[in-house]
Design an enzyme around this catalytic site. Sequence first.
Site, PDB file in Angstrom:
ATOM      1  N   LYS A   1     -19.057  12.555  11.080  1.00  0.00           N
ATOM      2  CA  LYS A   1     -18.305  13.080  10.118  1.00  0.00           C
ATOM      3  C   LYS A   1     -19.457  14.395   9.719  1.00  0.00           C
ATOM      4  O   LYS A   1     -20.421  14.391   9.980  1.00  0.00           O
ATOM      5  CB  LYS A   1     -18.349  12.205   8.771  1.00  0.00           C
ATOM      6  CG  LYS A   1     -17.195  10.970   9.132  1.00  0.00           C
ATOM      7  CD  LYS A   1     -16.572  10.667   8.001  1.00  0.00           C
ATOM      8  CE  LYS A   1     -15.795   9.196   8.525  1.00  0.00           C
ATOM      9  NZ  LYS A   1     -14.371   9.542   8.823  1.00  0.00           N
TER      10      LYS A   1
ATOM     11  N   GLY B   1       0.960  -1.278   0.223  1.00  0.00           N
ATOM     12  CA  GLY B   1       0.009  -0.056  -0.030  1.00  0.00           C
ATOM     13  C   GLY B   1       1.023   1.066  -0.163  1.00  0.00           C
ATOM     14  O   GLY B   1       0.510   2.198   0.508  1.00  0.00           O
TER      15      GLY B   1
ATOM     16  N   LYS C   1      -6.091  -1.057  10.427  1.00  0.00           N
ATOM     17  CA  LYS C   1      -7.893  -1.475  10.500  1.00  0.00           C
ATOM     18  C   LYS C   1      -8.255  -1.212   9.313  1.00  0.00           C
ATOM     19  O   LYS C   1      -7.903  -0.453   8.486  1.00  0.00           O
ATOM     20  CB  LYS C   1      -8.355  -0.446  11.678  1.00  0.00           C
ATOM     21  CG  LYS C   1      -8.225   0.889  11.417  1.00  0.00           C
ATOM     22  CD  LYS C   1      -9.151   1.578  12.606  1.00  0.00           C
ATOM     23  CE  LYS C   1     -10.664   1.334  11.960  1.00  0.00           C
ATOM     24  NZ  LYS C   1     -10.922   2.513  10.971  1.00  0.00           N
TER      25      LYS C   1
ATOM     26  N   LEU D   1      -2.810   6.359   2.924  1.00  0.00           N
ATOM     27  CA  LEU D   1      -2.118   6.461   4.400  1.00  0.00           C
ATOM     28  C   LEU D   1      -0.468   6.499   4.344  1.00  0.00           C
ATOM     29  O   LEU D   1      -0.015   7.059   5.128  1.00  0.00           O
ATOM     30  CB  LEU D   1      -2.681   5.240   4.983  1.00  0.00           C
ATOM     31  CG  LEU D   1      -2.254   4.838   6.475  1.00  0.00           C
ATOM     32  CD1 LEU D   1      -3.095   5.783   7.562  1.00  0.00           C
ATOM     33  CD2 LEU D   1      -1.992   3.466   7.242  1.00  0.00           C
TER      34      LEU D   1
ATOM     35  N   HIS E   1     -11.683   2.405  17.945  1.00  0.00           N
ATOM     36  CA  HIS E   1     -11.000   3.624  18.593  1.00  0.00           C
ATOM     37  C   HIS E   1     -11.822   3.980  19.984  1.00  0.00           C
ATOM     38  O   HIS E   1     -11.267   4.194  21.029  1.00  0.00           O
ATOM     39  CB  HIS E   1     -11.060   4.718  17.720  1.00  0.00           C
ATOM     40  CG  HIS E   1     -10.264   4.793  16.598  1.00  0.00           C
ATOM     41  ND1 HIS E   1      -9.365   3.924  16.275  1.00  0.00           N
ATOM     42  CD2 HIS E   1     -10.583   5.194  15.110  1.00  0.00           C
ATOM     43  CE1 HIS E   1      -8.880   3.921  15.161  1.00  0.00           C
ATOM     44  NE2 HIS E   1      -9.841   4.777  14.582  1.00  0.00           N
TER      45      HIS E   1
ATOM     46  N   ARG F   1       0.750  -0.752  -7.037  1.00  0.00           N
ATOM     47  CA  ARG F   1       0.523  -1.320  -8.274  1.00  0.00           C
ATOM     48  C   ARG F   1       0.912  -0.327  -9.430  1.00  0.00           C
ATOM     49  O   ARG F   1       0.808  -0.682 -10.560  1.00  0.00           O
ATOM     50  CB  ARG F   1      -0.923  -1.486  -8.370  1.00  0.00           C
ATOM     51  CG  ARG F   1      -1.606  -2.542  -7.484  1.00  0.00           C
ATOM     52  CD  ARG F   1      -3.069  -2.751  -7.847  1.00  0.00           C
ATOM     53  NE  ARG F   1      -3.369  -3.067  -9.423  1.00  0.00           N
ATOM     54  CZ  ARG F   1      -3.769  -4.273  -9.682  1.00  0.00           C
ATOM     55  NH1 ARG F   1      -4.271  -5.045  -8.821  1.00  0.00           N
ATOM     56  NH2 ARG F   1      -3.875  -4.343 -10.814  1.00  0.00           N
TER      57      ARG F   1
ATOM     58  N   LYS G   1      -1.884   7.989  20.620  1.00  0.00           N
ATOM     59  CA  LYS G   1      -2.278   9.519  20.605  1.00  0.00           C
ATOM     60  C   LYS G   1      -1.779   9.738  22.121  1.00  0.00           C
ATOM     61  O   LYS G   1      -2.243   9.302  23.077  1.00  0.00           O
ATOM     62  CB  LYS G   1      -3.786   9.856  20.471  1.00  0.00           C
ATOM     63  CG  LYS G   1      -4.275   9.818  19.069  1.00  0.00           C
ATOM     64  CD  LYS G   1      -5.616  10.426  18.717  1.00  0.00           C
ATOM     65  CE  LYS G   1      -6.100  10.033  17.486  1.00  0.00           C
ATOM     66  NZ  LYS G   1      -5.752  10.976  16.223  1.00  0.00           N
TER      67      LYS G   1
ATOM     68  N   GLU H   1     -15.667  14.820  13.725  1.00  0.00           N
ATOM     69  CA  GLU H   1     -14.931  15.194  12.718  1.00  0.00           C
ATOM     70  C   GLU H   1     -15.398  16.113  11.826  1.00  0.00           C
ATOM     71  O   GLU H   1     -16.855  16.052  11.458  1.00  0.00           O
ATOM     72  CB  GLU H   1     -14.465  14.083  11.747  1.00  0.00           C
ATOM     73  CG  GLU H   1     -13.650  13.237  12.405  1.00  0.00           C
ATOM     74  CD  GLU H   1     -13.392  11.710  11.523  1.00  0.00           C
ATOM     75  OE1 GLU H   1     -12.216  11.769  10.696  1.00  0.00           O
ATOM     76  OE2 GLU H   1     -14.160  11.027  11.285  1.00  0.00           O
TER      77      GLU H   1
ATOM     78  N   THR I   1       1.628   3.307  -2.419  1.00  0.00           N
ATOM     79  CA  THR I   1       1.098   4.516  -2.969  1.00  0.00           C
ATOM     80  C   THR I   1      -0.257   4.720  -2.505  1.00  0.00           C
ATOM     81  O   THR I   1      -1.056   5.531  -3.361  1.00  0.00           O
ATOM     82  CB  THR I   1       1.172   4.165  -4.396  1.00  0.00           C
ATOM     83  OG1 THR I   1       0.427   2.831  -4.707  1.00  0.00           O
ATOM     84  CG2 THR I   1       2.478   3.832  -5.106  1.00  0.00           C
TER      85      THR I   1
END
Length: 482
Positions: free
Chosen positions: A339, A24, A157, A29, A249, A58, A191, A225, A26
């Site tokens: 959100k 992953g 996750k 995250l 979380h 990829r 955190k 958020e 590219t």
Amino acid sequence: MAVSTSTGLLIMETSKNKVFVLFGGTGDLAYRKLFPALYNLNVRGCLPDDYQIIGIGRRDYTAEEYIEIIRTWVQQFSRLEYTEEGFDALARKIRYLQMDMKDVMAYERLGEFYEELGISDNIIYYYAVSPELFRYITKGLTVIHKRNEDNKVIVEKPFGKNLEDAGKLNRELEDFFRCENIYRIDHYLGKEMLMNIMTIRFHNTIFKGIWNKDFIDNIQINAFETVGVGSRAGYYDQSGATKDMVQNHLLQILTIIAMEEPTDNTADAVHKAQERVLDSFRPVQSGEILNYMVKGRYRGYTEEENVAPDSKTETYAALKFFVENERWTGVPFYIRTGKKMGKRESEVRIQFKGDNPDEANVLLIRIQPAEGIVLKLFIKKPGTTQEIVKVSMDYWQSDVLENIMNTPEAYERLIQACRVSEKGLFTEWEQIQKSWSFVNKMVALYAEEGGDVHEYEPGSYGPLEANRILAPGSRWIVEDQT
Ligand code: BG6
């Protein structure tokens, strides 16, 4: 190298780990979080000179092109100041390999790549890809590692889509990696203020005696958020706020707030104490769920890219939990997350008992964006008046410490913790299993008992229907009113 453990102790440990392989490489995250974290670690001198970072994706990039893309992200997102010299030092460690992660043969090529680079083991594998790829990768790696004693894996996750799927995934990982080498990420555990909760609770005698049902009326945990689903709807629309934020979380926060003091400072003792909280949740009986859970969705969600027009996915959830033990019986623990809310804010709000919420002390533990603690107290208004007013005793981490930028970010801390085998900042399988099974049950009951997904305005604090889970006499603690 001095390393802070989950319990804040300093230990001296050197890591044998010399290679970081990022599946992953590219992805979002990798660019936003992982490479900035690796940059910071490198600037801090935490990665040895001969460290190698292999990004796998990829896309058909040369190593040079890949590095230039990473440069722009590091410039934008790194905590520490970007310098050409600092970045070049990181860039010397970065390699890129294009591969199809589903193709077993591609792992032979990865094995050859290792040979060219002189790599054999002590590798950290990071699975920052969609979960359906996890099993292909684990299987593919068996082509390279006949013995797999020393390699570690960090798994992003969501850990499975539900309990059954998570169990399957866990078995596959445990068949290949040693149990102690599997690091399941919940980035909230990295955190700063989450790590601080234990210190606040167990190192302040004033709180020890009152951290219970006799003094506390209710506890509210919020994670709001301002962003919407963005470009992640492909995943999010299959998941929703409850599975995306609560199962992991927010239950981590709840269990740290509610647990008994661990018997010692080890990761194992902390995990056990958290698990006991999960075991003590009062089961929700049929017919009751609408008093325990409310789902919401911001207006406009179904028009977002990759969201099914008839989607029933929630972008907001409010839930109530009771921990049935001597310390907590009868105290509601509320969780709210959403959100596109009015502001970004993750906070724990502890309301002490009082004749009414206006006359109660409140302790706020601020997780983000500001970090700190606030205690609301009553004093006599200065002057001759006898009027009583509520005042705040505030501690803002950013004011007191020289510079908040000195505090490592979650991913920086977590990668380093994995390098030195510090498992306290990661989730254990038993915790995942227990939180999945509880949350699954609530989600299923909500669907069976006709729970709606209530629309709310972007920029608001969620649907008003959330009030229905409040116990009589309770109300949402709003900072301005406390
Ligand atoms: C992730 C969720 O785990 O946490 C996202 O999948 C969410 O949907 C994110 O946005 C929030 O993380 P933070 O650190 O910004 O609070």
